[in-house]
Design an enzyme around this catalytic site. Structure first.
Site, PDB file in Angstrom:
ATOM      1  NE  ARG A   1     -11.119  -0.193  -0.763  1.00 50.53           N
ATOM      2  CZ  ARG A   1     -10.167  -1.074  -0.455  1.00 50.53           C
ATOM      3  NH1 ARG A   1      -8.896  -0.778  -0.660  1.00 50.53           N
ATOM      4  NH2 ARG A   1     -10.491  -2.254   0.031  1.00 50.53           N
TER       5      ARG A   1
ATOM      6  NE  ARG B   1      -3.860   0.264  -0.660  1.00 54.09           N
ATOM      7  CZ  ARG B   1      -4.252  -0.975  -0.419  1.00 54.09           C
ATOM      8  NH1 ARG B   1      -5.296  -1.209   0.361  1.00 54.09           N
ATOM      9  NH2 ARG B   1      -3.623  -1.994  -0.967  1.00 54.09           N
TER      10      ARG B   1
ATOM     11  CE  LYS C   1      -2.370  -2.977   3.685  1.00 51.96           C
ATOM     12  NZ  LYS C   1      -3.655  -3.650   3.872  1.00 51.96           N
TER      13      LYS C   1
ATOM     14  CE  LYS D   1      -4.395   0.526   4.634  1.00 51.61           C
ATOM     15  NZ  LYS D   1      -5.205  -0.350   5.514  1.00 51.61           N
TER      16      LYS D   1
ATOM     17  CB  CYS E   1     -13.399  -6.062   7.916  1.00 48.56           C
ATOM     18  SG  CYS E   1     -13.299  -7.815   8.342  1.00 48.56           S
TER      19      CYS E   1
ATOM     20  CB  CYS F   1     -12.781 -10.465   2.301  1.00 52.52           C
ATOM     21  SG  CYS F   1     -11.027 -10.165   2.612  1.00 52.52           S
TER      22      CYS F   1
ATOM     23  CB  CYS G   1      -8.292 -12.282   8.223  1.00 52.47           C
ATOM     24  SG  CYS G   1      -7.800 -10.752   7.412  1.00 52.47           S
TER      25      CYS G   1
ATOM     26  CB  CYS H   1      -9.779  -4.011   6.975  1.00 50.10           C
ATOM     27  SG  CYS H   1      -8.695  -4.711   5.713  1.00 50.10           S
TER      28      CYS H   1
END
Length: 588
Positions: free
Chosen positions: A78, A147, A230, A232, A454, A460, A499, A503
């Site tokens: 990414r 990120r 993470k 964001k 996603c 994934c 899931c 995302c």
């Protein structure tokens, strides 16, 4: 206020791996040189900070296990591109690498980056080195750090707020980036490569120490164990919310005066989409209003917010480690007070904002920039840039970029913009797109243009069921349903994930479909089209074949009972989930 204060409690395994990594080197550096197809779990955790996830093909996993073979491993890589801005040479490099080392596709993500899929371990270093030599980066695109910083993509030259959003997205990305030298040591052996100059404001802001904001050592903002989870960040302009600013750990909203001069930024904190089925203590949350920051203070405040999460976030339970749970636990008043302690001064009050306006096409089609040039938004279903027998999108974008050397911008909804187009180039670009079967905005139903999914299966590792491969067929069934019910003028926002991690931001969709078991989805309804209200659970488990019949009942009810011009999400919110559940039987 130490970054290792969490050592007083039992830390998760990932925390220990980070601390032992020697600032993101070990055991990645050693394993990269080994002639194997995959990395160990410890190296995989470190690899994320370098912008790469290790994956395997789950379509073939069981068969390979039965045949006594190892999994079909590959890497997903990414990029980190603040504001989604991609120079032409970097795009052409990514396009080439997708064919040379990847699976032949590029994927535009919901965080305005590109992903390369299918890269083998033996080709990872060559792939990353090629990106770095084009002044690109993957550092901090994944991992427990800040990120990719999002921003509105419209390149309006006559609307200064958009320019400020892009400018400060780049500044914040540089300011909050990890400083370890491991990235360049590993991927280009420490050799000199072209690096964009650091903004003077960022250099000044990096000198800010505050009260425990910066630490001693190679990572003055992150320390040796980085963040608990993470982080964001997004920046937007007043009135526009294409970035879903309330879904972010840290959100900034540009405020300008009537002449277009920068007044400062409203700051919100503590948003996040991720949750876990069956664990009620995990939930999607909207960011809360923190403060107003003048331009001269915004960098200090943002660093302080990150430092508060670094020092006080949960390091024992990763499912409770996001900033949103710290804000929920403390409350916004205490969180504001602690940020003030780190900054060393009182924060200013959040300023009034105009209501966000839904953007019905996310700048698709042709638009004037305000400087005599144009930009063109191209719809990319679920962000997958590829060639097919009927539509050669990947080839078309490459040929346009080669011919006209145009920058691209990746949108928050997985589409792309070609920008800085001369008037004389428009017809040629249209011809290239048409000759390769690329549909115009007008040829794609709005319901399809608005939808997001996603990647989910087969790559994934967290996916419970399908998403990217399932949504195209489903969304067209829903579009036909709108036509049948004569509701084609009332499209709504549909987002699907494989899931509950969210995302594609399904909890901010008017219809959110969240994978719960194979071929089954949790159905969420009632988010605001403006992105400032969360959806709620309507049904816990619906088979994919029952989604259209379920939506038929809901849309018939909506058609009978809606107010004039009322959006589907607003209707569901107004009447309430219990009312809808009473009207429509549960579907299994």
């Amino acid at each position: 206020m130490s970054s290792v204060a969490a050592s007083e409690v039992k830390r998760s395994k990932v925390e220990q791996i980070k601390e032992q990594s020697h600032f993101l080197r070990d055991p990645l550096l050693e394993e990269l040189a080994e002639d194997t197809t995959h990395f160990s779990e410890a190296a995989v955790q470190v690899l994320k900070f370098h912008g790469t996830y290790q994956q395997d093909d789950r379509d073939t996993r069981q068969q390979r296990r039965q045949e006594g073979r190892e999994r079909d491993y590959s890497m997903m890589l990414r990029t980190r591109i603040p504001g989604g801005h991609v120079p032409p040479q970097l795009y052409l490099t990514l396009d080439r690498l997708a064919d040379q080392y990847g699976n032949g596709t590029l994927r535009a993500t919901t965080r305005q980056t590109f992903q390369l899929h299918g890269i083998l371990k033996k080709n990872l270093k060559a792939t990353l080195a090629s990106i770095l030599h084009q002044m690109g980066s993957t550092l901090a695109a994944c991992g427990d750090v800040n990120r990719n910083v999002m921003a509105p993509v419209a390149p309006y030259k006559n609307r200064p707020a958009y320019r400020y959003a892009q400018e400060y997205a780049r500044k914040l990305a540089d300011l909050l980036a990890p400083k370890t030298s491991a990235y360049y040591e590993i991927w280009v052996d420490g050799e000199p490569i072209p690096i964009p100059p650091v903004d003077e404001d960022v250099l000044v802001a990096q000198e800010f120490v505050g009260h425990g904001v910066r630490l001693e050592g190679p990572e003055p903002l992150y320390g040796p164990v980085y963040l608990p989870r993470k982080f964001k960040t997004a920046i937007t302009v007043a009135g526009e919310n294409t970035v879903d600013v309330y879904s972010q750990d840290l959100g900034l909203i540009v405020l300008t005066d009537r002449k277009g001069s920068l007044k400062g930024f409203n700051i919100v904190v503590g948003g996040g989409m991720g949750r876990t089925h069956g664990k009620e203590e995990t939930e999607p949350l909207l960011a809360q209003k923190l403060c107003f920051a003048p331009p001269e203070s915004v960098h200090q405040i943002c660093q302080a917010i990150l430092a508060v999460q670094r020092d006080h976030g949960n390091r024992s339970d990763r499912k409770q480690a996001r900033l949103k749970y710290l804000v929920r636990k403390w409350g916004i008043r205490k969180f504001r007070r602690v940020v003030e302690e780190y900054v060393g001064e009182k924060l200013q009050r959040f300023r009034p904002l105009p209501k966000f306006v839904p953007n019905s096409d996310d700048y698709l089609g042709w638009h004037e920039q305000g400087d005599g040039r144009w930009f063109l938004g191209i719809s990319i279903e679920n962000g997958r840039i590829q060639d097919s027998p009927t539509r050669q999108l990947k080839t078309a974008l490459r040929r346009i970029t080669e011919a006209f050397s145009l920058p691209l911008r990746v949108t928050p909804t997985q589409d792309v913009l070609l920008i800085d187009i001369e008037d004389r180039q428009r017809d040629l670009i249209n011809q290239i797109l048409k000759s390769h079967g690329v549909l115009s905005k007008e040829e794609i139903p709005q319901l399809v243009r608005l939808a997001m999914a996603c990647p989910a299966l087969p790559t994934c590792g967290l996916a419970i069921t399908e998403s990217e491969r399932a949504l195209p067929g489903l969304i067209r069934q829903l579009d036909r349903l709108l036509q049948e019910l004569e509701l084609q003028d009332s499209p709504f926002l549909v987002r699907m994930t494989g899931c509950p991690n969210g995302c594609a931001r399904p909890y901010l969709a008017e219809l959110g479909l969240v994978g719960s078991t194979p071929e089954h989805y949790q159905v969420w309804l009632g988010a605001s089209p403006e992105g400032d209200r969360l959806a709620q659970v309507f049904q816990e488990r619906v088979h994919i074949d029952q989604i259209v019949p379920l939506m038929r009942s809901l849309l018939q009810l909506y058609k009978r009972e809606r107010y004039p011009q009322e959006a589907f999400g607003d209707y569901c919110h107004r009447v309430g989930i219990p009312y809808l559940q009473a009207q429509i039987p549960q579907t299994v």
